[in-house]
Structures are given as C-alpha cells and as structure tokens.
Design an enzyme around this catalytic site. Structure first.
Site, short mmCIF file in Angstrom:
data_model
loop_
_atom_site.label_atom_id
_atom_site.label_comp_id
_atom_site.label_asym_id
_atom_site.label_seq_id
_atom_site.Cartn_x
_atom_site.Cartn_y
_atom_site.Cartn_z
N ASP A 10 59.02 -68.33 -65.52
CA ASP A 10 59.73 -69.61 -65.41
C ASP A 10 60.61 -69.91 -66.61
O ASP A 10 61.28 -70.94 -66.64
CB ASP A 10 58.72 -70.75 -65.21
CG ASP A 10 57.98 -70.65 -63.89
OD1 ASP A 10 58.57 -70.13 -62.92
OD2 ASP A 10 56.81 -71.07 -63.84
N CYS A 11 60.60 -69.02 -67.60
CA CYS A 11 61.34 -69.24 -68.85
C CYS A 11 62.60 -68.37 -68.86
O CYS A 11 62.51 -67.14 -68.77
CB CYS A 11 60.44 -68.89 -70.03
SG CYS A 11 61.28 -68.87 -71.63
N GLY A 12 63.76 -68.98 -69.01
CA GLY A 12 65.02 -68.24 -69.06
C GLY A 12 65.08 -67.26 -70.21
O GLY A 12 65.57 -66.14 -70.07
#
Length: 140
Positions: A10-12
């Site tokens: 979920d982390c770019g």
C-alpha cells in the site's frame, strides 16, 4: 544474489523500490512485514546494518506513533521494539537487504546504492518523477 525487501504494497515508496529491484534483473524475496513482521533481533540487525538508530526506523505518519507517546525521549529501545511488535505499521519501509548492504529506502532510489546492477535503464516513479532518464543518467 539474494535481495530481501520488507514491503508494504500500500506504500508508493515501497512499490517504487520493488520496481527498481525487479528492473535490475532480480526477483527479490518479498516479506509483507505487516502480516509477517520481523522479530526484535531481526529489526535490530536491519537497523544496525543500515547504520541508523531505531528511532529513525519508526514511521510517524499514518501510524499510532503519537497516540502511543513514542515521541517520549525516555523510552528505551525495548519500549520501541514492544510498540513495533504490537503495531508493525510503525516499522518504516521499505528496508532492503542485499549482499552490498542494507538500506531504509526512503527515498526509494536509495536502493540503487546497494544493488549489484544499479544501471537499470530509464525509470520513473509512480508519480512521474524521473529517477533515471533515457540516457541512463541518474537524476535523483
């Protein structure tokens, strides 16, 4: 070459780091650390190998950091490790481990410093920021 990434999909920043590793020609061991968190000893080993302090490895944004009072300078490493064990989201990401070293890859392009093949060709982050241009020049 074994490469391990402690990844949050979920982390770019974590996704960009993983993409750079793969573009280097390596399929890393991907550890979804939120569902399979590293134990205390592993966290301390990663932090030490990265050359940072445990406090630098704790994420504040989007975590219960403030609610848990983790800004208290009197807290010990054991206190911080207890908090990470209870709330793995507190562990900053992504940590990457390669034969050339360990880094907390924030920003994601720090991974290039520890890849066997950092000449990955043109690369832009998900947000469009160019990291390596068409001529292979590293811009970030």
């Amino acid at each position: 070459m074994t490469v391990t990434i402690f990844h949050n999909p979920d982390c770019g920043t974590s996704r960009n780091t993983l993409a750079m590793i793969r573009q280097s020609g390596v399929e890393p061991l991907v550890i979804a650390y939120l569902t399979n968190p590293p134990d205390r000893a592993r966290i301390l080993a990663l932090v030490r190998a990265a050359g940072i302090g445990l406090r630098q490895a704790i994420r504040q944004k989007g975590t219960p950091y403030a609610d848990l009072g983790l800004d208290n300078p009197a807290l010990t490493n054991d206190d911080l490790l207890d908090a990470i064990a209870a709330h793995p989201i507190l562990l900053n990401r992504p940590f990457v481990e390669t034969p050339r070293g360990v880094r907390l890859c924030r920003p994601s392009e720090l991974v290039l410093d520890i890849l066997e093949n950092p000449d990955i060709g043109p690369f832009s982050k998900e947000d469009g920021e160019v990291i390596i241009d068409e001529q292979g020049k590293r811009l970030a």
